[in-house]
Design a protein around this motif. Structure first.
Motif, short mmCIF file in Angstrom:
data_model
loop_
_atom_site.label_atom_id
_atom_site.label_comp_id
_atom_site.label_asym_id
_atom_site.label_seq_id
_atom_site.Cartn_x
_atom_site.Cartn_y
_atom_site.Cartn_z
N GLY A 251 0.96 -1.27 -0.37
CA GLY A 251 0.01 -0.10 -0.01
C GLY A 251 0.65 1.14 -0.82
N ILE A 252 -0.01 1.85 -0.02
CA ILE A 252 0.72 3.59 -0.02
C ILE A 252 0.60 4.55 0.88
CG2 ILE A 252 0.65 5.72 -0.94
CD1 ILE A 252 1.50 4.48 -3.81
N ILE A 253 1.11 5.30 1.73
CA ILE A 253 0.41 6.63 2.50
C ILE A 253 -0.15 7.83 2.23
CG2 ILE A 253 0.65 7.06 5.14
CD1 ILE A 253 1.53 4.70 6.27
N ALA A 254 -0.57 8.41 2.58
CA ALA A 254 -0.62 9.52 1.26
C ALA A 254 -1.39 10.70 1.90
CB ALA A 254 -1.93 9.42 0.42
N THR A 255 -1.35 11.73 2.34
CA THR A 255 0.42 12.05 2.18
C THR A 255 1.40 12.83 3.58
OG1 THR A 255 -0.51 14.66 2.14
CG2 THR A 255 -0.17 12.97 0.47
N ASN A 256 1.51 13.06 3.50
CA ASN A 256 3.00 13.31 4.63
C ASN A 256 2.84 15.03 4.44
OD1 ASN A 256 5.07 14.00 6.13
ND2 ASN A 256 5.79 12.14 5.97
N THR A 257 2.88 15.72 5.38
CA THR A 257 2.80 17.18 5.81
C THR A 257 3.58 18.07 4.55
OG1 THR A 257 5.38 17.90 6.65
CG2 THR A 257 3.22 17.27 8.17
N THR A 258 3.18 19.17 4.27
CA THR A 258 3.59 20.41 3.35
C THR A 258 4.22 21.14 3.42
OG1 THR A 258 2.10 21.60 0.87
CG2 THR A 258 1.78 21.20 3.30
N VAL A 259 5.37 21.73 2.28
CA VAL A 259 5.90 23.11 2.20
C VAL A 259 5.35 24.32 2.06
CG1 VAL A 259 8.22 21.85 2.69
CG2 VAL A 259 6.85 22.30 0.39
N SER A 260 4.24 23.82 1.60
CA SER A 260 3.35 24.88 0.80
C SER A 260 3.09 25.75 2.61
CB SER A 260 2.18 24.56 0.21
OG SER A 260 1.76 25.24 -0.42
N ARG A 261 2.75 27.00 2.00
CA ARG A 261 1.85 27.80 2.70
C ARG A 261 1.02 28.59 1.93
NH1 ARG A 261 4.84 24.94 5.14
NH2 ARG A 261 6.48 25.73 7.10
N THR A 262 0.55 28.20 0.99
CA THR A 262 -0.98 28.77 0.67
C THR A 262 -1.87 28.69 1.57
OG1 THR A 262 -1.12 26.99 -0.89
CG2 THR A 262 0.57 28.44 -2.29
N GLY A 263 -2.89 30.05 0.70
CA GLY A 263 -4.53 29.48 2.17
C GLY A 263 -3.82 29.86 3.35
N LEU A 264 -3.34 30.29 3.41
CA LEU A 264 -3.61 29.98 5.13
C LEU A 264 -4.57 31.40 5.61
CD1 LEU A 264 -0.02 29.37 6.36
CD2 LEU A 264 -2.20 28.04 6.15
N THR A 265 -4.92 32.05 7.08
CA THR A 265 -5.10 33.22 6.67
C THR A 265 -4.51 33.79 7.70
OG1 THR A 265 -6.92 31.83 9.14
CG2 THR A 265 -7.66 32.50 6.88
N ALA A 266 -3.46 32.55 8.44
CA ALA A 266 -2.52 34.12 9.21
C ALA A 266 -1.39 34.58 8.46
CB ALA A 266 -1.24 32.79 9.63
N SER A 267 -1.21 35.36 8.70
CA SER A 267 -0.24 36.78 8.82
C SER A 267 1.19 35.29 7.50
CB SER A 267 -0.07 38.04 9.40
OG SER A 267 1.04 37.57 10.62
N ASP A 268 1.19 36.66 6.74
CA ASP A 268 2.37 36.30 5.86
C ASP A 268 3.32 36.58 6.89
OD1 ASP A 268 1.02 35.59 3.86
OD2 ASP A 268 1.62 37.03 2.60
N GLU A 269 3.62 37.20 8.13
CA GLU A 269 4.62 38.30 9.01
C GLU A 269 4.66 36.77 10.10
OE1 GLU A 269 4.10 41.24 7.04
OE2 GLU A 269 2.57 40.20 8.14
N ARG A 270 3.65 36.64 10.41
CA ARG A 270 3.59 35.34 11.46
C ARG A 270 3.78 34.28 10.64
NH1 ARG A 270 4.61 33.20 16.07
NH2 ARG A 270 2.88 31.50 17.11
N VAL A 271 3.95 33.78 9.63
CA VAL A 271 4.15 32.79 9.03
C VAL A 271 5.67 32.47 8.78
CG1 VAL A 271 4.07 31.12 7.06
CG2 VAL A 271 1.88 32.25 8.36
N GLU A 272 6.47 33.56 8.26
CA GLU A 272 7.58 33.60 8.06
C GLU A 272 8.45 33.59 9.35
OE1 GLU A 272 11.39 37.06 6.30
OE2 GLU A 272 8.92 37.09 5.80
N GLU A 273 7.66 34.04 10.48
CA GLU A 273 8.26 34.13 11.41
C GLU A 273 8.74 32.89 12.58
OE1 GLU A 273 6.59 35.20 16.19
OE2 GLU A 273 7.01 37.03 15.07
N MET A 274 7.48 31.83 12.05
CA MET A 274 7.45 30.22 12.62
C MET A 274 8.85 29.67 11.69
SD MET A 274 3.84 29.32 13.26
CE MET A 274 2.40 30.24 14.10
N GLY A 275 9.12 29.99 10.89
CA GLY A 275 10.18 29.53 9.75
C GLY A 275 9.71 27.79 9.57
N ALA A 276 10.66 27.41 9.38
CA ALA A 276 11.07 26.10 7.66
C ALA A 276 10.03 25.24 8.68
CB ALA A 276 12.19 25.42 7.72
N GLY A 277 9.54 24.37 7.58
CA GLY A 277 8.89 22.99 8.53
C GLY A 277 7.62 22.29 7.76
N GLY A 278 7.37 21.80 8.22
CA GLY A 278 5.84 20.59 7.35
C GLY A 278 4.55 21.65 8.35
#
Length: 361
Positions: A251-278
């Motif tokens: 079988g296959i497990i789909a999916t892991n986390t994404t590196v995308s940040r599209t469609g978030l309601t959180a501000s770009d500044e807040r998301v950038e402050e959190m940094g990299a990650g899934g």
């Protein structure tokens, strides 16, 4: 067949959600996780009270991978990294618990802080980095959990150690598989976390084929699945499905986390402050569902597909089952929904008459 009730609404206020809003939300996410995990580990010592209250109804049982799953809904890897809370999680109603990701070498993971909540988006960003005590240390814990009555199905998710070079990754996975396959109900090969340098490169077919072939040999009769990322095009997804079927994976497990940040309601500044990650949770819902549908276009009907990403309610789980998922996993919504999450989903599935619904399609 009935419709799902209001208690399946993720916005419905519960005592846990009140606790989260007033206390847990103010705590560091990793600290809150450890606190909750200690409570979960204590559940098996309470005489089975939680199990009697949360156990899935027998009508929810699913047969796949040569195994009998008490429910189609289980807990994804990442919550119980060291296989320390399997029995307690089973008492909360999860049909299966996927432990890990565990690696050949024990490792501390990335520097803290490394987990961040996106409360308004009902999401989570993490760059944990496979922090775990090593696959050998997980063996006796899994063995003990297997002896418990009413235990869930136990999957072991294995990954590459950070200290291991990419060119040596296959030997690293095989080492863990040889130790975990004999005592796990199934194995999952994680080549899709964004938090270990070079790991996602292993999804390229010329690297993935020899890795999966070697791990399959090491796994023996234990069912083997591969966990993939959502950040791939249709052609690469199709290629991995074809490879998995050709190699005889289960079988296959789909999916892991994404590196995308599209469609978030959180501000770009807040998301950038959190940094990299899934990114996981509700923001991943649409993409995870799309990948599931793509896999089902080419995968054989008997091929097990475990869908994970953005699942919160029984309606979400039912949507995945309708789209062709064999099983469904969740993780991030546990943080927002609380300890009765699996129980509520199982009750919602039974209320919706999900087996009749699928049979009519």
């Amino acid at each position: 067949m009935t419709t799902l009730t209001e208690n399946q609404n993720p916005r419905t206020l519960t005592p846990y959600k009140l606790l989260f809003a007033t206390v847990l939300k103010r705590m560091d996410p990793e600290q809150a996780h450890h606190l909750a995990f200690n409570v979960i580990r204590a559940l098996p010592f309470l005489g089975g009270i939680a199990h009697r209250f949360c156990k899935p109804h027998p009508s929810l049982r699913v047969q796949t991978l040569g195994l009998s799953f008490p429910s189609p809904f289980g807990l994804a890897a990442g919550f119980d990294k060291n296989a320390a809370g399997i029995a307690g999680l089973g008492e909360l109603g999860y049909g299966h618990v996927e432990v890990g990701t565990v690696t050949r070498h024990a490792q501390d993971g990335n520097p803290k802080p490394r987990m961040f909540r996106l409360v308004d988006d009902r999401g989570l960003i993490n760059r944990m980095g496979f922090n775990n005590g090593g696959s050998a240390a997980a063996v006796p814990r899994i063995e003990r959990a297997r002896l418990r009555k009413n235990r869930p199905i136990i999957g072991a998710n294995i990954g590459k150690s950070r200290v291991t070079a990419v060119e040596d990754a296959t030997a690293d996975y095989v080492w863990s598989a040889e130790r975990l396959a004999p005592i796990s109900d199934y194995l999952a090969v994680n080549v899709s976390s964004p938090n270990t340098p070079g790991l996602r490169g292993l999804q390229e077919l010329e690297l993935l084929e020899p890795l999966l072939a070697a791990v399959k040999t090491a796994a023996g009769a234990t069912p083997l699945l591969v966990k993939i990322a959502p950040d791939m095009g249709d052609e690469q997804i199709d290629g991995i499905v074809e490879l998995a079927v050709r190699l005889g994976l289960d079988g296959i497990i789909a999916t892991n986390t994404t590196v995308s940040r599209t469609g978030l309601t959180a501000s770009d500044e807040r998301v950038e402050e959190m940094g990299a990650g899934g990114l996981s949770g509700a923001p991943l819902k649409d993409r995870s569902l799309a990948v599931l549908k793509r896999i089902r276009q080419t995968a054989p009907a008997e091929f097990c597909v475990i869908s994970v990403g953005g699942v919160t309610t029984a309606a979400d789980v039912l949507e995945r089952l309708r789209a062709g998922a064999t099983l469904v996993q969740g993780f991030t919504a546990f943080i927002y929904e609380g300890p009765l999450w699996a129980r509520d989903i199982n009750r919602g599935l039974r209320q919706a008459g999900w087996r009749q619904d699928l049979a009519e399609r």
